[in-house]
Scaffold this active site. Structure first.
Site: not given
Length: 534
Positions: A217, A264-266
């Protein structure tokens, strides 16, 4: 569920965390951290195989549940093992327009990564590169055409799974529209929802139906979907996918039918940390539907925030168990390493890379019937080399000099050259140089606001000033859209990568040793009429 029931709460919470590997951190070395927190995953930046294998061996002995071992293997195992070389970029692979070649390349990068211990990759990038001014997608994308992106992504998903590596397709709901980078701020996919369904939605739905197991995401909003589904929603209430149950639960899971793992992305990015205090944000992302949190700021603080939210019921037991079922289910998919395909030998891999470079480099524009550089016609070359961190000029000068050319390369801050170019004699310049060669190397990087060329300070002295007087060739080793800022350049070439082998292959083509074969995966003319003119 039996395995989950026997886990302690601390172990359960640990599985939600996907940490960035460092040899040493503020909380101790990675082995100590793995013992204490039992994270669900570790992501590597380029390192050496001894490091990856040591952690895999440690995890096998000391951890009841193996972590995911991941890297951004977008175009080569060099994303995991520093001494490896890659295949340039996803866009270079796509420009070959050769599915069989791409399949072989993916098999090679996957086999090398698997042998080093990887069981997950944060790739492929399935974003559509629709905005030339997007500073973060560009050559990381397979292009701007839906079917092309699907075709290339299918090769990556299938190839990695064959090697017992879980592909994580990214960045839902889709980057490449905004001209801003979600590393810095929450970016926006501004397509209407019907447009989104026909483009990004089609990409995701196709790959989901084919069994893509994991999705990343992004810190990206999809406002038209939210306004369509929730007409009363206020602007400030709209969230990026990482914090939006509307996008994750309603759109991704219910409408698109995805039942796999969401990561999640970072979470260190500006796009994630713009909506809540950190302590709340790491809880809200799990509540919204993300199963794992990628990276932490302060590990102890983030862990405690999530742990307390589970203890108090803010994160429900049901939601926690849903996440754990997906995490453990994904891990069960890659436990049988005997199913992995054998590794490509080095000689074959090098030949594959050579083929990719040869077939991908693209002659986009040629308005002066350029065929090749010839010493008899172009002996005195003015090399104008511009970049955002790495120059290819040394390799270019060496090769051209060996071929008999005289190469002059002024620096971008050379004031004397600036006066000569901007206010000097045109006749003198025409006598001094037979050809002008631009080598532009503007690579996509996180945390930059633009990836467009700068033609030198203080007076823009590297501007294409002699287009009608001196034959001019512009080669881009990064950003494929430089015609936007140099629309009347007569010869324009996209190489899509500054890898040494790509630069060498590009010079082969300039010197007439190989033909241009690439097919542009994007509209390098940027939707403009003037970029096609001379």
């Amino acid at each position: 569920m039996h395995q989950i029931a026997n886990m302690s709460l601390a172990d359960k919470v640990g599985q939600l965390f996907f940490l960035l590997h460092f040899d040493k951190t503020a909380h101790g070395d990675m082995f100590d951290i793995c013992k204490k927190y039992k994270p669900g995953g570790l992501m590597f930046r380029p390192t050496n195989e001894d490091v990856t294998k040591a952690l895999v061996t440690f995890a096998e002995k000391e951890m009841a549940i193996m972590p995911f071992f991941s890297a951004n293997i977008e175009s080569g195992a060099n994303a995991l093992i520093a001494e490896e070389t890659g295949y340039g970029s996803p866009m270079l692979l796509s420009a070959t327009n050769d599915d069989q070649l791409v399949t072989q390349a993916v098999s090679d990068m996957a086999s090398v990564s698997a042998s080093a211990g990887a069981n997950m990759t944060f790739s492929p990038v399935v974003d559509l590169q629709l905005n030339p001014d997007n500073p973060i997608t560009q050559t990381r994308s397979f292009g701007d055409q839906v079917d092309q992106v699907i075709r290339m992504s299918e090769q990556f998903v299938k190839g990695f799974l064959q090697h017992q590596i879980l592909p994580v397709i990214k960045h839902f709901p889709g980057d490449g529209i905004d001209n801003r980078d979600h590393h810095l701020l929450p970016s926006v996919n501004s397509l209407s929802f019907p447009e989104w369904l026909a483009t990004y939605g089609k990409v995701y739905k196709t790959l989901i139906d084919q069994g893509a197991p994991c999705i990343m995401a992004g810190h990206i909003l999809l406002p038209d979907y939210e306004r369509t589904q929730f007409p009363d929603i206020a602007d400030h209430e709209m969230m990026p996918a990482t914090l939006s149950s509307h996008l994750l639960q309603d759109l991704l899971r219910r409408q698109l039918g995805f039942n796999g793992l969401i990561i999640t992305d970072a979470s260190t990015m500006g796009g994630f940390n713009s909506f809540y205090p950190r302590k709340q944000a790491v809880v809200e992302t799990i509540k919204a539907g993300c199963d794992m949190l990628l990276f932490t700021t302060d590990l102890a603080e983030d862990y405690q925030s999530v742990y307390q939210a589970v203890e108090t019921g803010e994160i429900s037991t049901r939601r926690l168990n849903e996440a754990l079922v997906r995490i453990l289910g994904a891990k069960a998919m890659v436990t049988d390493k005997e199913k992995a395909v054998l590794q490509t030998n080095k000689q074959d891999a090098n030949a594959l890379k050579t083929s990719v470079f040869d077939k991908g480099i693209t002659l986009v524009k040629n308005e002066i019937a350029f065929k090749k550089l010839e010493v008899e016609k172009h002996k005195k070359i003015l090399l104008l080399d511009l970049h955002n961190g790495h120059s290819v000029s040394q390799q270019v000068i060496k090769r051209l000099t060996e071929a008999g050319f005289q190469v002059t390369k002024p620096e971008s801050d050379d004031v004397a050259f600036g006066f000569e170019a901007m206010m000097g004699s045109r006749q003198a310049m025409m006598k001094k140089y037979d050809l002008i060669l631009y080598t532009l190397n503007y690579q996509v990087k996180s945390n930059q606001t633009t990836n467009r060329v700068s033609f030198g300070q203080p007076m823009g002295q590297f501007l294409p000033l002699f287009l009608k007087e001196i034959p001019t060739i512009m080669v881009s080793f990064g950003n494929p859209y430089h015609l936007e800022d140099a629309p009347r350049v007569p010869v324009y070439i996209n190489a899509y990568s500054d890898q040494e082998g790509v630069v060498s292959a590009t010079l082969d083509k300039l010197l007439g040793k190989s033909e241009f074969k690439g097919v542009s995966p994007v509209d390098a003319f940027c939707g403009r009429f003037d970029t096609r003119c001379y």
